[in-house]
Motif scaffolding. Structure first.
Motif, mmCIF file in Angstrom:
data_model
loop_
_atom_site.group_PDB
_atom_site.id
_atom_site.type_symbol
_atom_site.label_atom_id
_atom_site.label_comp_id
_atom_site.label_asym_id
_atom_site.label_seq_id
_atom_site.Cartn_x
_atom_site.Cartn_y
_atom_site.Cartn_z
ATOM 1 N N THR A 79 0.842 -1.202 0.000
ATOM 2 C CA THR A 79 0.000 0.000 0.000
ATOM 3 C C THR A 79 0.875 1.250 0.000
ATOM 4 O OG1 THR A 79 -1.737 -1.185 1.193
ATOM 5 C CG2 THR A 79 -1.877 1.204 1.167
ATOM 6 N N GLN A 80 1.975 1.218 0.753
ATOM 7 C CA GLN A 80 2.930 2.331 0.676
ATOM 8 C C GLN A 80 3.440 2.493 -0.751
ATOM 9 O OE1 GLN A 80 6.099 2.031 3.628
ATOM 10 N NE2 GLN A 80 4.687 1.181 5.146
ATOM 11 N N LEU A 81 3.735 1.379 -1.394
ATOM 12 C CA LEU A 81 4.229 1.423 -2.773
ATOM 13 C C LEU A 81 3.194 2.031 -3.712
ATOM 14 C CD1 LEU A 81 6.462 0.607 -4.799
ATOM 15 C CD2 LEU A 81 5.316 -1.608 -4.994
ATOM 16 N N SER A 82 1.907 1.737 -3.478
ATOM 17 C CA SER A 82 0.861 2.249 -4.364
ATOM 18 C C SER A 82 0.811 3.765 -4.382
ATOM 19 C CB SER A 82 -0.504 1.693 -3.937
ATOM 20 O OG SER A 82 -0.971 2.306 -2.748
ATOM 21 N N MET A 83 1.274 4.397 -3.311
ATOM 22 C CA MET A 83 1.272 5.859 -3.235
ATOM 23 C C MET A 83 2.275 6.477 -4.203
ATOM 24 S SD MET A 83 0.981 6.159 0.935
ATOM 25 C CE MET A 83 0.702 7.944 0.990
ATOM 26 N N GLY A 84 3.188 5.648 -4.739
ATOM 27 C CA GLY A 84 4.197 6.167 -5.661
ATOM 28 C C GLY A 84 3.875 5.943 -7.116
ATOM 29 N N GLY A 85 2.710 5.375 -7.404
ATOM 30 C CA GLY A 85 2.385 5.046 -8.778
ATOM 31 C C GLY A 85 1.457 6.047 -9.444
ATOM 32 N N SER A 86 1.353 5.924 -10.756
ATOM 33 C CA SER A 86 0.381 6.711 -11.510
ATOM 34 C C SER A 86 -1.026 6.264 -11.135
ATOM 35 C CB SER A 86 0.595 6.499 -13.013
ATOM 36 O OG SER A 86 0.300 5.146 -13.355
ATOM 37 N N GLU A 87 -2.023 6.945 -11.666
ATOM 38 C CA GLU A 87 -3.403 6.574 -11.373
ATOM 39 C C GLU A 87 -3.694 5.149 -11.845
ATOM 40 O OE1 GLU A 87 -7.931 8.053 -12.504
ATOM 41 O OE2 GLU A 87 -6.254 9.471 -12.645
ATOM 42 N N LEU A 88 -3.179 4.776 -13.010
ATOM 43 C CA LEU A 88 -3.373 3.414 -13.522
ATOM 44 C C LEU A 88 -2.648 2.403 -12.643
ATOM 45 C CD1 LEU A 88 -4.254 1.306 -15.601
ATOM 46 C CD2 LEU A 88 -2.216 1.914 -16.957
ATOM 47 N N ALA A 89 -1.417 2.710 -12.284
ATOM 48 C CA ALA A 89 -0.640 1.795 -11.447
ATOM 49 C C ALA A 89 -1.320 1.586 -10.092
ATOM 50 C CB ALA A 89 0.775 2.329 -11.253
ATOM 51 N N GLU A 90 -1.850 2.653 -9.529
ATOM 52 C CA GLU A 90 -2.552 2.536 -8.244
ATOM 53 C C GLU A 90 -3.768 1.624 -8.380
ATOM 54 O OE1 GLU A 90 -3.694 5.801 -5.014
ATOM 55 O OE2 GLU A 90 -5.154 5.715 -6.657
ATOM 56 N N ARG A 91 -4.522 1.785 -9.470
ATOM 57 C CA ARG A 91 -5.697 0.930 -9.680
ATOM 58 C C ARG A 91 -5.288 -0.538 -9.787
ATOM 59 N NH1 ARG A 91 -7.539 4.814 -13.450
ATOM 60 N NH2 ARG A 91 -7.072 3.370 -15.167
ATOM 61 N N GLN A 92 -4.182 -0.795 -10.493
ATOM 62 C CA GLN A 92 -3.731 -2.173 -10.648
ATOM 63 C C GLN A 92 -3.329 -2.784 -9.304
ATOM 64 O OE1 GLN A 92 -0.758 -1.091 -13.638
ATOM 65 N NE2 GLN A 92 -1.779 -2.427 -15.124
ATOM 66 N N LEU A 93 -2.600 -2.026 -8.495
ATOM 67 C CA LEU A 93 -2.193 -2.522 -7.184
ATOM 68 C C LEU A 93 -3.395 -2.676 -6.258
ATOM 69 C CD1 LEU A 93 1.166 -0.624 -6.555
ATOM 70 C CD2 LEU A 93 0.837 -3.106 -6.535
ATOM 71 N N LEU A 137 18.390 6.394 -7.877
ATOM 72 C CA LEU A 137 17.168 7.071 -8.293
ATOM 73 C C LEU A 137 17.132 8.489 -7.723
ATOM 74 C CD1 LEU A 137 14.556 4.211 -7.643
ATOM 75 C CD2 LEU A 137 15.505 4.912 -9.853
ATOM 76 N N ARG A 138 16.684 9.420 -8.533
ATOM 77 C CA ARG A 138 16.463 10.781 -8.026
ATOM 78 C C ARG A 138 15.083 10.784 -7.356
ATOM 79 N NH1 ARG A 138 18.839 11.871 -13.032
ATOM 80 N NH2 ARG A 138 16.808 12.199 -14.011
ATOM 81 N N LEU A 139 15.092 10.642 -6.042
ATOM 82 C CA LEU A 139 13.866 10.396 -5.294
ATOM 83 C C LEU A 139 13.052 11.663 -5.117
ATOM 84 C CD1 LEU A 139 15.280 7.967 -2.569
ATOM 85 C CD2 LEU A 139 14.125 7.403 -4.718
ATOM 86 N N ASN A 140 11.744 11.521 -5.243
ATOM 87 C CA ASN A 140 10.809 12.621 -5.047
ATOM 88 C C ASN A 140 10.593 12.804 -3.552
ATOM 89 O OD1 ASN A 140 8.572 14.284 -4.797
ATOM 90 N ND2 ASN A 140 7.473 13.363 -6.513
ATOM 91 N N GLN A 330 5.052 2.088 -13.622
ATOM 92 C CA GLN A 330 4.717 3.516 -13.643
ATOM 93 C C GLN A 330 4.830 4.148 -12.247
ATOM 94 O OE1 GLN A 330 1.070 4.477 -15.793
ATOM 95 N NE2 GLN A 330 1.291 2.666 -17.090
ATOM 96 N N LEU A 331 5.985 3.972 -11.621
ATOM 97 C CA LEU A 331 6.213 4.527 -10.286
ATOM 98 C C LEU A 331 6.736 5.960 -10.400
ATOM 99 C CD1 LEU A 331 7.769 1.331 -8.661
ATOM 100 C CD2 LEU A 331 5.434 2.206 -8.406
ATOM 101 N N GLU A 332 5.966 6.760 -11.107
ATOM 102 C CA GLU A 332 6.429 8.102 -11.455
ATOM 103 C C GLU A 332 6.454 9.066 -10.281
ATOM 104 O OE1 GLU A 332 2.185 9.676 -13.254
ATOM 105 O OE2 GLU A 332 3.472 8.410 -14.497
ATOM 106 N N LYS A 333 5.706 8.784 -9.223
ATOM 107 C CA LYS A 333 5.716 9.668 -8.057
ATOM 108 C C LYS A 333 6.895 9.390 -7.136
ATOM 109 C CE LYS A 333 0.686 10.224 -8.041
ATOM 110 N NZ LYS A 333 -0.572 9.964 -7.278
ATOM 111 N N ILE A 334 7.572 8.255 -7.350
ATOM 112 C CA ILE A 334 8.779 7.953 -6.580
ATOM 113 C C ILE A 334 9.983 8.628 -7.206
ATOM 114 C CG2 ILE A 334 10.365 6.109 -5.892
ATOM 115 C CD1 ILE A 334 8.003 4.264 -5.568
#
Length: 403
Positions: A79-93, A137-140, A330-334
């Motif tokens: 669930t923590q990981l899902s916070m770092g994904g795109s809207e599609l990635a979050e739906r998949q997780l 990784l250049r972390l957000n 699509q972990l674009e928020k990470i």
């Protein structure tokens, strides 16, 4: 909802339903009952169903071995990981985590509150869940702060120079009160990207104690000679029981302190392949059991469990419908750089001991009911207040269990 029929006779508890007189046939139309009525219980049911799915996938890899999971800790990490994904990635997780049906706009707050209640003193449960990220990784920083604000733990960049092993092991040990040691036995992969860490330790206390413990008795093993293992035993022990003729097993629910209980599913025959039983498990089925098993006092014999189990769950995610996500997470928020999940490391440690606050009550008439867990069985540990699945395991040979 699955319905079975229980009756109590000659020391065996058989299925539950209304008793019928000989020759009488009664047709009862089942009325649907909403079992999960609050955001917390609905979320707990979702995390439990995720846990049952994950357990089935792991257990199917080898039907002849001991298997254990603490699904709530894995769910917390993903669930923590899902916070770092795109809207599609979050739906998949969310679909894999079984969150997609909840329609809870405050899902993260609900999960935060559930985790806090499960960590409350007295339940005997310690949970560790965290993301470790490649330093390249250049972390957000906004993502890191958001996860820390929500779940109280900040995702961390893996240290350089091979120090990741000590860093992760020290943190898991700290979070579990020193109970989960050597979380990782070797450093992470050469090209780590995103790694989830989840661990749990459980040592619950029975409501009713066992007077005899550590006695070596035989445990039947499928296709091999019996092994001698330490057992706990107590006469006139209060349980709730039933049996399912479709699944060919007898079920006992044993109360633990602070609203936690253990369910034991004991097949009628000595077998290590419990696929049919494992396939039946859902949050709804177990909740139904908790309301319909019948009280009984039995001569109860259980193995004294001291178990440790660790594995990388990453290969199982495809079985949960995440094949496409793993190819393109699509972990674009990470990070703006391409990031992939490279490990889902998990370790559990659990102990049972004979101690409890109460002694069993005396019976006015002799008790001939016996429940001997002396052959391969499946068990789960459940928080009764929320319905959350804390631990689930399959024991085929207690002799192989080691901490």
């Amino acid at each position: 909802m699955k319905t079975t029929t229980f009756l109590l006779m000659c020391g065996v508890v058989l299925s539950f339903s209304q008793a019928q007189s000989e020759g009488e046939e009664t047709t009862v139309e089942e009325e649907h009952v909403e079992l999960f009525t609050t955001p917390t219980t609905r979320l707990a049911a979702a995390t439990s169903d995720f846990g049952y799915n994950l357990f089935r996938s792991l257990a199917s890899r080898d039907t002849t071995t001991n298997v254990f999971l603490a699904p709530i800790s894995v769910s917390a990490a993903l669930t923590q990981l899902s916070m770092g994904g795109s809207e599609l990635a979050e739906r998949q997780l969310f679909r894999a985590l079984r969150f997609h049906t909840l329609q809870d706009p405050q899902l993260h707050n609900t999960l935060k509150d559930l985790l806090a209640s499960l960590r409350s003193p007295g339940k005997g449960l310690s949970i560790a869940a965290r993301l470790y990220l490649a330093r390249r990784l250049r972390l957000n920083q906004e993502f890191l702060a958001l996860v820390e604000q929500q779940y109280g733990v900040r995702p961390k960049a893996l240290p350089v120079g091979g120090k990741d092993l000590k860093e992760i092991n020290d943190w898991v040990s700290q979070e579990t009160g020193g109970k989960v040691q050597r979380f990782l036995a070797k450093p992470s992969s050469r090209n780590p990207s995103v790694n989830t860490v989840s661990a749990a330790y459980f040592k619950g206390r029975w409501v009713t104690r066992f007077s005899n413990s550590g006695v070596m008795e035989e445990f039947q093993v499928d296709g091999a000679a019996p092994v001698r293992v330490p057992m706990m035993q107590q006469d006139n022990y209060p349980v709730k029981m039933g049996a399912d003729s479709d699944l060919s097993c007898t079920i006992a629910q044993i109360q633990m302190q602070n609203d936690v209980s253990m369910f034991i599913f004991l097949p009628d025959e000595v077998m290590s392949n419990m696929t049919l039983l494992e396939e039946s498990l859902t949050a709804e089925f177990v909740q139904d059991l908790s309301m319909t098993l019948l009280p009984a006092q039995v001569s109860l014999t259980l193995p004294t469990l001291r178990l440790s189990y660790s594995t990388d769950l990453l290969p199982l995610l495809s079985d949960l419908g995440l094949t496409d996500w793993m190819e393109n997470p699509q972990l674009e928020k990470i990070s703006t750089q391409a990031a992939k999940l490279t490990s889902v490391n998990h370790k559990v440690i659990m102990e049972t001991a004979p101690e409890g606050d109460q002694y069993p009550g005396a019976m006015s008439t002799p008790n001939h009911l016996s429940y001997r867990v002396d052959r391969p069985f499946l068990y789960l540990i459940r928080d009764e207040a929320s319905g959350a699945l804390l631990f689930i395991g399959r024991v085929v040979n207690p002799k192989d269990l080691r901490i």
